[in-house]
Enzyme design. Structure first.
Site: not given
Length: 187
Positions: A46-47
């Protein structure tokens, strides 16, 4: 205890920015608006989507006098390696701060106890060094840079227009409210 409306605490760290390692401190933040964008770790899932989204609006933020500091507990060396190997992270021109000693994550109260990783936290700091906005989201939910941009515009408007407040979904140029006895019960 919430860090909202408190001054940022002292820190010194090394960041990767535009091909160089640079030292950053809390003094570098004073005098301008700043976003501290904490995320759990480099080389994750996700980062990079969040950091790329933020990279896309970075020129707009710079035009508004806002500097961005992404922060994870990885080292600045790790940030460089990620920047050099990931197409999404390769777009980043803002500071990628290494917080391997956990000072900044602890200062903003986002370090996960016993884990050594930061929570997914966003903080907006005003030019006096005071935290004006904070948002913490769970690890599996990515943030939206466009919504962050809207909130920063509202914050900047509110600070520069005493006596006015920005209602829900306020967008730049829309009407604001002037709180008064006359408005009580009429909204």
């Amino acid at each position: 205890m919430s860090v909202l409306n408190t001054p940022i605490k002292p820190f010194t760290a090394t960041a990767f920015k535009q091909g160089k390692f640079v030292d950053v401190t809390d003094a570098d933040v004073k005098g301008k608006w700043a976003v501290f964008f904490f995320y759990p770790a480099d080389f994750t899932f996700v980062c990079p989507t969040e950091l790329e989204d933020l990279a896309d609006i970075y020129p707009t933020l710079q035009g508004m006098g806002v500097e961005v500091f992404s922060v994870s507990t990885d080292t600045h060396f790790c940030h460089k390696a990620w920047h050099d190997t990931s197409p999404a992270i390769g777009k980043i021109n803002y500071y990628m701060v290494g917080d391997q000693n956990h000072t900044i994550s602890n200062n903003f109260e986002v370090l996960r106890p016993g884990v050594g990783l930061a929570d997914r936290g966003t903080f907006v700091v005003d030019p006096e060094g005071t935290i004006q906005l904070l948002e913490i989201t769970p690890e599996g939910v990515g943030r939206n840079a466009t919504e962050l941009l809207r909130k920063i515009k509202a914050l900047q408007y509110w600070v520069s227009h005493p006596g006015e407040v920005c209602p829900a979904k306020w967008e730049e140029g829309e009407a604001t409210l002037a709180p008064s006895l006359d408005l009580v019960g009429k909204i």
